[in-house]
Design an enzyme around this catalytic site. Structure first.
Site, PDB file in Angstrom:
ATOM      1  NE  ARG A 145      -3.129  -2.145  11.361  1.00  0.00           N
ATOM      2  CZ  ARG A 145      -3.953  -1.138  11.157  1.00  0.00           C
ATOM      3  NH1 ARG A 145      -5.237  -1.269  11.455  1.00  0.00           N
ATOM      4  NH2 ARG A 145      -3.505   0.003  10.676  1.00  0.00           N
ATOM      5  NE  ARG A 150      -3.959   3.004  13.788  1.00  0.00           N
ATOM      6  CZ  ARG A 150      -5.249   2.969  14.096  1.00  0.00           C
ATOM      7  NH1 ARG A 150      -5.697   2.045  14.916  1.00  0.00           N
ATOM      8  NH2 ARG A 150      -6.083   3.838  13.591  1.00  0.00           N
ATOM      9  CG  HIS A 151      -0.874   2.853   9.056  1.00  0.00           C
ATOM     10  ND1 HIS A 151      -1.288   3.684  10.068  1.00  0.00           N
ATOM     11  CD2 HIS A 151      -1.993   2.469   8.391  1.00  0.00           C
ATOM     12  CE1 HIS A 151      -2.609   3.806  10.021  1.00  0.00           C
ATOM     13  NE2 HIS A 151      -3.056   3.080   9.023  1.00  0.00           N
ATOM     14  CD  GLU A 175      -2.867   2.958   2.997  1.00  0.00           C
ATOM     15  OE1 GLU A 175      -2.285   2.519   4.014  1.00  0.00           O
ATOM     16  OE2 GLU A 175      -4.055   2.704   2.714  1.00  0.00           O
ATOM     17  CD  GLU A 207      -9.641  -2.166   9.407  1.00  0.00           C
ATOM     18  OE1 GLU A 207      -9.503  -2.853   8.379  1.00  0.00           O
ATOM     19  OE2 GLU A 207      -9.751  -0.917   9.385  1.00  0.00           O
ATOM     20  NE  ARG A 261      -3.773  -2.325   0.276  1.00  0.00           N
ATOM     21  CZ  ARG A 261      -4.943  -2.444   0.900  1.00  0.00           C
ATOM     22  NH1 ARG A 261      -5.411  -1.423   1.602  1.00  0.00           N
ATOM     23  NH2 ARG A 261      -5.639  -3.558   0.823  1.00  0.00           N
ATOM     24  CB  SER A 281     -11.509  -5.019   6.043  1.00  0.00           C
ATOM     25  OG  SER A 281     -12.588  -4.395   5.392  1.00  0.00           O
TER      26      SER A 281
END
Length: 429
Positions: free
Chosen positions: A403, A218-219, A212, A352, A210, A355
């Site tokens: 996670r 946490r990423h 991002e 989270e 990703r 998903s």
């Protein structure tokens, strides 16, 4: 005989071990080495007046984190680690470690996360750090055996792709001969295609990418995802499967990793089923009771909102019935209330974890959903083709391994749960 350190006991009488010099202490007439391998630590005691001169010569030249071979008599001693020590009859330096070390493996001097990752090979020698990755291995092994027992097939999907899974700009473009290509965001499209192939249940544990521009604890930009897809199932079926998997994995780690959990000071409680299922609208209401920046319908949940809801619920839980407009095109809307879809997130009280959703399996409806998201169906032709020739109803989810480990072990930074993290600033080691 050469033994793992954990297997050396006073009853062994004599043993040969090979490991790293964890600590060195010189008390005048006595020298002490702590020798470490993957199974533990043992004390080597050198009484200077009772051992040969050549052993003393070698002992004087040993540096911390050098690899040594020790052969000698095993004795019971209450104050030594594990209640035993070796008095050497032979001492050999196999590989010398330079000094000073980039970081302190004994952890008497703490190191920042960047320093630790810069020398991860050394950081991972720490018993506490090693414990994290032994547990992570147990997590993926338990997940694999659980899903296999439920009839799911382990598959491998491409990580170099021609089209974005969900559109958008969160993609890493790469040069692929004369073509444009990307690092895959998710195996989503391919695992759905395997439903058309009649596999009925598939899973994959692999990297996702990703692009991002996060800079948080946490990423990651390269993460590991456990993805599952199941035919003839709806969102409720795969939520139950996910719930069962979480309970199974926690139970396996609690049963099989007691020494590693003790090293980390973690008293692992297995989550209780069933996990609460909180509708999105209710989740927003819970968050708005305490968060400063109030959320409106259609907003995604901020980290502060996730924490507020987690503090209220106090255990793993699902957020269900999300607004259709903020979920991917492949999430199936409810026929009677199309503004909501059959999507869910699995939440730990901290964040989270997963998903998922029931998917749109009708070809024409899927094309309509792709267009509604401002995307071109032509870009997804390889994917849409599978929906023209008998696609069963299906549902699935993706679960972040880092996670899962981070929340299970109460780690403060997701980089502690991955050996060689990739974020917006780090490409090495």
């Amino acid at each position: 005989m050469r033994l793992p350190i954990r297997a050396v006991t006073p009853e062994t009488e004599s043993a040969e071990i090979i490991g790293w010099v964890h600590e060195v202490r010189d008390l005048g007439g006595l020298s002490f080495f702590l020798i470490r391998d993957r199974t533990g630590i043992i004390q080597v005691t050198i009484p200077k007046k009772k051992v040969p001169a050549e052993i003393l010569d070698v002992a004087r030249s040993v540096s911390r984190e050098s690899v040594v071979r020790v052969q000698g008599r095993v004795k019971a001693i209450e104050k030594a680690p594990g209640g035993r020590e070796i008095v050497p009859e032979e001492l050999e330096i196999i590989s010398v470690a330079e000094s000073p070390l980039p970081l302190d493996v004994a952890e008497k001097v703490p190191a920042e996360m960047d320093t630790r990752v810069d020398s991860r090979f050394l950081d991972a020698r720490k018993p506490r750090v090693r414990a994290i990755f032994f547990i992570r291995s147990a997590v993926t092994c338990a997940a694999t055996s659980f899903l296999s027992s439920r009839g799911c097939v382990d598959i491998a999907t491409p990580k170099i792709v021609a089209a974005a899974t969900e559109g958008g700009t969160e993609l890493f473009p790469i040069a692929y001969f004369e073509k444009e290509a990307f690092m895959n965001q998710s195996p989503q499209l391919y695992k759905q295609m395997m439903m058309a192939a009649g596999f009925e249940g598939v899973f994959e544990i692999g990297p996702i990418f990703r692009a991002e521009e996060h800079n948080t604890v946490r990423h990651l930009n390269e993460a590991t995802s456990l993805d599952v897809e199941v035919s003839f199932a709806d969102h409720n079926d795969v939520m139950e499967l996910l719930e069962d998997l979480i309970v199974h994995v926690y139970g396996a780690v609690a049963r099989d990793c007691s020494e590693h959990l003790a090293e980390l000071g973690v008293d692992l409680a297995v989550p209780a089923k069933p996990f609460p299922r909180i509708p999105y609208v209710e989740a927003i209401e819970i968050a708005n009771r305490t968060v400063e920046e109030k959320l409106s319908f259609g907003d995604d949940l901020s980290p502060a909102a996730e924490r507020a809801i987690g503090d209220t619920i106090g255990q793993h839980y699902f957020i269900v019935d999300w607004p259709t407009d903020i979920r991917p095109y492949y999430a199936m809307p409810y026929p009677e209330k199309p503004e909501f879809c059959k999507a869910f997130d699995l939440m730990h009280p901290r964040m989270e974890l997963s998903s998922g959703a029931q998917r749109v399996h009708n070809h024409d409806n899927l094309v309509e959903r792709i267009r509604a998201k401002g995307l071109s169906p032509e870009s997804f032709e390889f994917y849409l083709k599978a929906f023209r020739y008998g696609m069963p109803p299906h549902a699935g989810w993706g679960l972040g391994i880092e996670r899962l480990v981070m929340t299970m072990l109460d780690l403060q930074n997701i980089r502690e749960a991955v050996l060689f993290p990739r974020d917006r600033h780090r490409l090495t080691p």
